[in-house]
Write an enzyme that holds these catalytic residues in place. Structure first.
Site, PDB file in Angstrom:
ATOM      1  N   THR A 169     -15.296  -2.539  -6.584  1.00 38.41           N
ATOM      2  CA  THR A 169     -15.323  -2.689  -5.122  1.00 38.41           C
ATOM      3  C   THR A 169     -16.768  -2.652  -4.625  1.00 38.41           C
ATOM      4  O   THR A 169     -17.193  -3.495  -3.822  1.00 38.41           O
ATOM      5  CB  THR A 169     -14.471  -1.613  -4.441  1.00 38.41           C
ATOM      6  OG1 THR A 169     -13.198  -1.580  -5.072  1.00 38.41           O
ATOM      7  CG2 THR A 169     -14.296  -1.904  -2.964  1.00 38.41           C
ATOM      8  N   SER A 214      -8.538  -5.593 -10.157  1.00 39.13           N
ATOM      9  CA  SER A 214      -7.207  -5.081 -10.522  1.00 39.13           C
ATOM     10  C   SER A 214      -6.331  -6.223 -11.031  1.00 39.13           C
ATOM     11  O   SER A 214      -5.587  -6.067 -12.002  1.00 39.13           O
ATOM     12  CB  SER A 214      -6.527  -4.439  -9.307  1.00 39.13           C
ATOM     13  OG  SER A 214      -6.978  -3.120  -9.108  1.00 39.13           O
ATOM     14  N   LYS A 235       0.865  -1.189   0.000  1.00 37.77           N
ATOM     15  CA  LYS A 235       0.000   0.000   0.000  1.00 37.77           C
ATOM     16  C   LYS A 235       0.891   1.224   0.000  1.00 37.77           C
ATOM     17  O   LYS A 235       2.029   1.176   0.483  1.00 37.77           O
ATOM     18  CB  LYS A 235      -0.868   0.020   1.260  1.00 37.77           C
ATOM     19  CG  LYS A 235      -2.085   0.911   1.153  1.00 37.77           C
ATOM     20  CD  LYS A 235      -3.237   0.165   0.521  1.00 37.77           C
ATOM     21  CE  LYS A 235      -4.444   1.043   0.304  1.00 37.77           C
ATOM     22  NZ  LYS A 235      -5.620   0.239  -0.083  1.00 37.77           N
ATOM     23  N   ASP A 289      -7.178   4.442  -4.137  1.00 34.10           N
ATOM     24  CA  ASP A 289      -7.790   4.298  -2.814  1.00 34.10           C
ATOM     25  C   ASP A 289      -8.384   5.688  -2.535  1.00 34.10           C
ATOM     26  O   ASP A 289      -8.642   6.440  -3.478  1.00 34.10           O
ATOM     27  CB  ASP A 289      -6.751   3.864  -1.761  1.00 34.10           C
ATOM     28  CG  ASP A 289      -7.390   3.397  -0.457  1.00 34.10           C
ATOM     29  OD1 ASP A 289      -7.850   2.251  -0.386  1.00 34.10           O
ATOM     30  OD2 ASP A 289      -7.469   4.195   0.511  1.00 34.10           O
ATOM     31  N   ASN A 309     -15.927   6.376  -4.556  1.00 31.42           N
ATOM     32  CA  ASN A 309     -15.962   5.283  -5.529  1.00 31.42           C
ATOM     33  C   ASN A 309     -16.709   4.059  -4.994  1.00 31.42           C
ATOM     34  O   ASN A 309     -17.584   3.512  -5.668  1.00 31.42           O
ATOM     35  CB  ASN A 309     -14.525   4.923  -5.929  1.00 31.42           C
ATOM     36  CG  ASN A 309     -14.477   3.697  -6.808  1.00 31.42           C
ATOM     37  OD1 ASN A 309     -14.299   2.582  -6.333  1.00 31.42           O
ATOM     38  ND2 ASN A 309     -14.677   3.888  -8.094  1.00 31.42           N
TER      39      ASN A 309
END
Ligand code: NDP
Ligand code: 2IT
Length: 448
Positions: A212, A380, A129, A169, A243
């Site tokens: 997501t 992804s 991340k 993100d 999102n």
């Protein structure tokens, strides 16, 4: 649930000592270690191989200066991060977060969770991340571009399509990915799938934008179906309006539910008629304004200051999809008192440990983040596959793979929970199922 096992307790103490004041990271590690107690008892070989000691330490931590020039000509300096946590089962994979609250503890908690989430997808992706304390809010497109270019100028030397593949993100969407991809391509002089969430004209996958939120709903629907229930006819509250929240709202509507509340960091809207998604998309995706604007278009809706109040809205299903620790023990009690039967986490670690305890004790169906929001990173990974093949699948093909992955995650987490004596506890189930694949790969690869 407190840590009982002395060996795991020792590891937890070391994590706290070595990563002082990184509270979110401590919280994420503690939850996983609690779940691993039965695994450690059953598998002494993991102790012997030092799997847990190694898994809590990032393989590589990258911290860098991000200088850029604002529209008034002033030099600004932000801090950039990439925590390459674990590459046992694939290249580091995970998003980039641009938010003023970002510091090492946030990126470490997210990178640590990503290891297990990515493992649960069944696809070959390791955990990582990154991000920055840059705040995209109120910045011009030019400022965002210059920041992204500076950020990528340093990050480019650390990543690659077979090494580390970042994505979006909080605060990082299509616009930011585009600017970063352009800069990477320019520096490396190569057109490869080094980022995911790319635009559809330059290698992005269909469904990644929606993934997501859609995946969260596919998972939740499966969890509800297992108890003879479904979204059909249900009232749903979703926090956030970014999102994840937007595309979760769309899929809840498709599945016959009604979303009556959404939020942002300033407050929440309540629309008993069901939120109008076109209005929300216009305000959030096009104008980049506050959710408060919604009541200008829908005067029968209400706006309330303070985002935490959203959990007072009566609902059957709650999908926290904004940020970490946004739903505490009191909010959980309120949801239960109002008849909520299922909670699934679109955000990463949105429920506090106290809230999770309430849900589990009260028999609320609870889908933890690592399982419930894995659809984004899974898609992804599908984008990576398509990039490697230099080919693209149709929307229907990607969507059906995503759906199958989410259904499988639900059943794998459920089965692991049952195997280890925690039937119905998907927190324990997801942690164990995610951990075991990574542990086996680490064991096979020796002490590295
Ligand atoms: P966005 O930036 O698109 O939206 C974030 C939303 O959450 C906004 O409504 C924002 O409000 C709100 N929010 C952010 N920070 C805070 C805060 N500190 N307090 C209250 N509200 C806040 O991000 P995403 O929708 O992509 O991400 C939402 C969550 O989902 C995050 O936890 C992320 O890690 C997780 N996630 C995202 C995935 C993805 O593919 N994008 C995949 C898996 C998980 P405001 O505009 O006021 O800041
Ligand atoms: O938390 C997450 O899983 C993400 N932000 C998505 C990561 C990715 O690589 O798509």
């Amino acid at each position: 649930m407190a840590l009982q096992n002395a060996y795991l307790k020792g590891i937890m103490d070391d994590v706290v000592k070595r990563n002082p004041a990184e509270l979110e990271f401590h919280q994420a590690v503690e939850e996983v270690l609690e779940s691993l107690e039965p695994v450690i008892e059953k598998h002494p070989e993991y102790v012997e191989a030092g799997i847990v000691e190694r898994i809590v330490e990032p393989e590589r931590q990258i911290l860098f200066r991000v200088p850029w020039v604002d529209d008034s000509g002033k030099v600004q300096v932000n801090r950039g991060f990439r925590m390459e946590f674990n590459s046992a089962i694939g290249p580091y994979k995970g998003g980039l977060r641009f938010h003023p609250s970002v510091y090492a503890g946030i990126i470490k908690f997210l990178g640590f969770e990503q290891i297990f989430k990515n493992s649960l997808t069944g696809l070959p992706i390791g955990g990582g991340k990154g991000g920055s304390d840059f705040d995209p809010k109120g910045k011009s497109d030019g400022e965002v571009m210059r920041f992204c270019q500076s950020f990528m100028t340093e990050l480019a030397r650390h990543i690659g399509p077979d090494t580390d593949v970042p994505a979006g993100d909080i605060g990082v969407g299509g616009r930011e990915i585009g600017f970063m991809y352009g800069q990477y391509k320019r520096i490396k002089n190569e057109f490869t799938g080094v980022l995911t969430g790319k635009g559809l004209t330059y290698g992005g996958s269909l469904v990644r934008t929606e993934a997501t939120g859609y995946g969260l709903c596919y998972f939740t629907e499966e969890m509800l179906n297992a108890k003879g229930k479904s979204f059909k006819g249900s009232t749903v509250v979703i926090s956030g309006s970014g999102n994840v929240a937007i595309y979760a709202t769309q899929k809840v509507n498709d599945l016959g539910g009604k979303v009556v509340a959404l939020s942002d960091s300033a407050g929440y809207i309540y629309d008993p008629a069901g939120v109008n998604l076109d209005t929300v998309k216009q305000i959030k995706e096009v104008e980049r304004k506050r959710i408060k604007e919604y009541i200008k278009y829908h005067p029968n809706a209400e706006y309330h200051e303070g985002c935490a109040g959203i959990w007072n809205v009566k609902c059957d299903v709650a999908l926290p999809s904004a940020t970490q620790n946004e739903l505490d023990e009191n909010a959980a009690k309120t949801l239960v008192a109002n008849g909520c039967i299922a909670v699934a986490e679109g955000a990463n670690m949105p429920s506090t440990p106290g809230a999770i305890e309430v849900f589990l004790k009260e028999g609320v169906l609870f889908g933890p983040a690592k399982a419930a929001n894995a659809g984004g990173v899974a898609t992804s990974a599908l984008e990576m596959s398509q990039n490697s093949m230099r080919y693209s699948w149709t929307f229907e093909e990607v969507d059906s793979k995503l759906k199958q992955i989410m259904v499988d995650i639900y059943h794998n987490a459920s089965a692991a929970a049952k195997d280890y004596g925690y039937e119905g506890n998907l927190v324990v189930g997801a942690n164990i199922a995610g951990f075991k694949k990574v542990a086996e790969a680490m064991k096979a690869q020796g002490v590295i």
